[in-house]
Structure formats: C-alpha cells, structure tokens
Design a protein around this motif. Structure first.
Motif, short mmCIF file in Angstrom:
data_model
loop_
_atom_site.label_atom_id
_atom_site.label_comp_id
_atom_site.label_asym_id
_atom_site.label_seq_id
_atom_site.Cartn_x
_atom_site.Cartn_y
_atom_site.Cartn_z
N ARG A 239 -5.42 -3.05 12.54
CA ARG A 239 -4.29 -3.63 11.83
C ARG A 239 -3.61 -2.52 11.04
O ARG A 239 -4.26 -1.60 10.58
N LEU B 42 -0.59 -1.48 8.04
CA LEU B 42 0.34 -1.84 6.98
C LEU B 42 1.64 -1.13 7.30
O LEU B 42 1.70 0.10 7.29
N VAL C 101 1.13 -6.60 6.89
CA VAL C 101 0.10 -6.13 7.81
C VAL C 101 0.30 -6.80 9.16
O VAL C 101 0.50 -8.01 9.25
#
Length: 140
Positions: free
Chosen positions: A17, A19, A34
């Motif tokens: 993941r 940001l 995110v």
C-alpha cells in the motif's frame, strides 16, 4: 498446536500500500490517502474527487472522472493511462488537472463562423459589423 503469525514486514494479501499525494490544479493543498499498488489510475482519480468533495474544497470540480487527467509530478511524461496501475510509475506525488475542452471550443468556433453570422439576426454581415462596432464604443 502452533499458530503461524505473519511477520510485520511482509506485505498483506492485497499487495503493498502507498501513501500518495495528489495536488489538484487551482486548489490550496494536496490530498493524501492510502491506495494499493495494484489500484488502477481511474479508481485513484475517482477516490481523489470524492475526497476533494467530502473536504469541501474549492474550486468545485464535479464527480465525472472522465473529465480529468492524472500526471506524475516528478516525471516529464504525459498524462497517465486510466488503465495503468498506480504503483507502476514509481511515484507517490501526482497532479490532477481537468481535461481541455477542445470539443467545446470547436463547437463555439463553428457556431460563430462567417457563414452562420450573416444568417442570424437582421440578415447581412454589414448590420452585424455595425452592431459589433456600436457595442465596443464606450461613452463616459
């Protein structure tokens, strides 16, 4: 029986993941959220527009993701394809811009062409020219 614990440094099932930071052209600051690396660009644009609207930011953009293009902030390339994955570009900073309205400009130009100008109004191009010049004269 021994239970297996997943290590903290291993990625989850959904992949890594990220940001990401998306700066909207004309807005005060970036939007940060995110996303998964495998998320497609069109879904990221949709999420950014929803987040932008939820925060009540200005200028009001609308919600149609087909009217927007996403660019990498630190790459001199063109707009990202809506079907690419967001993680394939190696960037976490992006710029969201509205698509240019070329169709609208072309339609306005066709509507105001010299052949159609003479047909509207009182009839001749001379009367149109006189009306145009009279509008531009300012009196104090």
């Amino acid at each position: 029986m021994l239970l297996y614990k997943q290590k903290k440094n291993q990625p989850a099932k959904g992949g890594n993941r990220l940001l990401i930071s998306i700066t909207v052209l004309g807005s005060a600051g970036p939007i940060r959220f995110v996303v998964s690396e495998e998320e497609i660009v069109a879904a990221v644009i949709d999420t950014a527009l929803k987040s932008y609207a939820r925060e009540g930011r200005l200028p009001v953009l609308g919600s149609d993701l087909n009217n927007f293009l996403l660019y990498c902030s630190n790459a001199p390339s063109g707009a990202l394809s809506p079907w690419d994955t967001i993680g394939s570009h190696g960037s976490r900073n992006f710029m969201l811009c509205k698509k240019p309205e070329t169709e609208k400009v072309a339609a306005d130009a066709a509507r105001l062409s010299p052949t159609t100008i003479g047909r509207r109004g009182s009839g001749s191009w001379k009367s149109w020219l006189n009306k145009s010049l009279n509008m531009k004269v300012s009196t104090h």
